[in-house]
Scaffold this active site. Structure first.
Site, mmCIF file in Angstrom:
data_model
loop_
_atom_site.group_PDB
_atom_site.id
_atom_site.type_symbol
_atom_site.label_atom_id
_atom_site.label_comp_id
_atom_site.label_asym_id
_atom_site.label_seq_id
_atom_site.Cartn_x
_atom_site.Cartn_y
_atom_site.Cartn_z
ATOM 1 N N GLY A 128 31.165 12.962 26.803
ATOM 2 C CA GLY A 128 30.731 12.178 26.131
ATOM 3 C C GLY A 128 29.738 12.590 25.006
ATOM 4 O O GLY A 128 29.451 12.161 24.610
ATOM 5 N N HIS B 197 22.927 5.280 29.360
ATOM 6 C CA HIS B 197 21.612 4.393 29.179
ATOM 7 C C HIS B 197 22.805 3.099 27.776
ATOM 8 O O HIS B 197 21.556 1.909 27.177
ATOM 9 C CB HIS B 197 20.797 4.735 28.604
ATOM 10 C CG HIS B 197 20.028 5.429 26.815
ATOM 11 N ND1 HIS B 197 18.700 5.754 26.043
ATOM 12 C CD2 HIS B 197 21.986 5.812 25.881
ATOM 13 C CE1 HIS B 197 19.372 6.268 25.265
ATOM 14 N NE2 HIS B 197 21.506 6.825 25.295
#
Length: 354
Positions: free
Chosen positions: A193, A262
């Site tokens: 990512g 998150h």
């Protein structure tokens, strides 16, 4: 006209005249008005309309096409918070805070504020009450799709602004984070990512013997840093598109995820962590780079970011204990937290050797 310059300071709201409990709440109560005033000033273009030298209110108002009286009152309200600076009765100059709101300012204040002003962010916060009642994130409920799908299909400009803001904010911590990452014994470092690859770039520059893999969705890899594509680090870096919820590149010694977990709920995080564990070499390490919340000593930044992550994507900020629980459910062994002097911390786990 004699122009007396007021000190360039950031004042606080005086609340001593109120009973203590109410007085302590006043900064929160008035904060909405202050924030919207700041957004309005930028919507009007006031930071660009104020010159290097003190500028008459009438000239500022003419430049932005607004009512002179109200422009002066808006500037005065913001000056009370240290944004702009009154000079005499009808002139305003820049303060250190208003300067960074000018278009193209290197500090990027205009970019951060644009992100707050964009509909996806503001609309999500206005949906907080309903989101808490229903347990449904506000942005997907409002638009019928997830944040990244919304950016790609409906709001590409807002997505670009968001990416620019994240690069400025999170990217500013790259060098410090890279200095705290121990890569001893590792040959391949996989950034899961990683987007533009600025974090991986910092890690490779700090560790000349290390090879890297930048992995993200194909649409997230359209603006990879030149050093990783064709520059000095390209011989030690491969760029791989894919969906981490399906699989990640195999054979890594360290799998790093910076401000990724998150964004997601626990089940999604566990799936991503399991995929890393399956792809990794035995004994490999997982490094999660995120904020840590302390349930007993909440701080404003992580606590508000926790709510924001839920509103836009159903995610959350987590405590050390919550990360340890995620690792355990994903078949990993929680090892340690490496504390850094910046906002983000390194939460580490290992892949079992057998």
């Amino acid at each position: 006209m004699t122009q007396q310059q007021t000190p360039d300071v950031t004042p606080s709201i005086r609340t001593g005249w109120l009973p203590a409990p109410v007085g302590e709440l006043m900064p929160l109560i008035t904060g909405l008005g202050a924030g919207l005033s700041l957004c309005t000033a930028c919507d009007l273009g006031l930071p660009d309309a104020v010159e290097e030298e003190p500028t008459p209110v009438g000239k500022i108002a003419e430049r932005v096409g607004a009512d002179p009286d109200l422009v002066g009152r808006l500037l005065r309200a913001l000056a009370a918070f240290g944004v702009f600076r009154p000079v005499g009765a009808d002139h305003f100059a820049h303060s250190r805070l208003s300067q960074i709101l000018r278009t193209g300012a290197p500090e990027g204040g205009d970019v951060f504020l644009q992100t707050v002003r964009d509909e996806w962010m503001g609309g999500s916060w206005t949906g907080l009450t309903e989101a808490i009642r229903t347990g449904r994130p506000a942005l997907p409920a409002r638009h019928g799709k997830g944040m990244f799908e919304y950016f790609a299909q409906d709001a590409p400009r807002e997505g670009e602004t968001f990416n620019e803001a994240m690069t400025l904010m999170v990217g500013s911590m790259n060098e410090v984070l890279a200095e705290h990452i121990d890569v001893a014994g590792a040959r391949r470092y996989v950034d899961v990512g990683g987007g533009q690859g600025t974090m991986l770039r910092a890690v490779l520059r700090h560790n000349p013997g290390l090879e890297g893999t930048l992995f993200d969705l194909e649409q997230a890899l359209t603006d990879v840093h030149e050093d990783l594509r064709t520059g000095e680090l390209s011989q030690r870096c491969e760029v791989v598109p894919g969906n981490g919820l399906e699989a990640v590149p195999e054979g890594g010694d360290i799998y790093q995820m910076r401000t990724v977990l998150h964004m997601w709920d626990d089940e999604t995080c566990i799936q991503l962590l399991r995929n890393c564990a399956r792809a990794a070499r035995p004994g490999a390490r997982i490094i999660v780079i995120d904020q840590l919340v302390d349930p007993e000593r909440p701080d404003p930044m992580s606590s508000l970011m926790d709510l924001q992550m839920f509103l836009i994507a159903g995610g959350r900020e987590r405590s050390e204990q919550e990360f340890a629980a995620l690792f355990e459910r994903a078949g990993l062994e929680f090892t340690k937290v490496v504390r850094t002097p910046v906002l983000l911390q390194l939460i580490e786990a290992s892949v079992p050797s057998v």
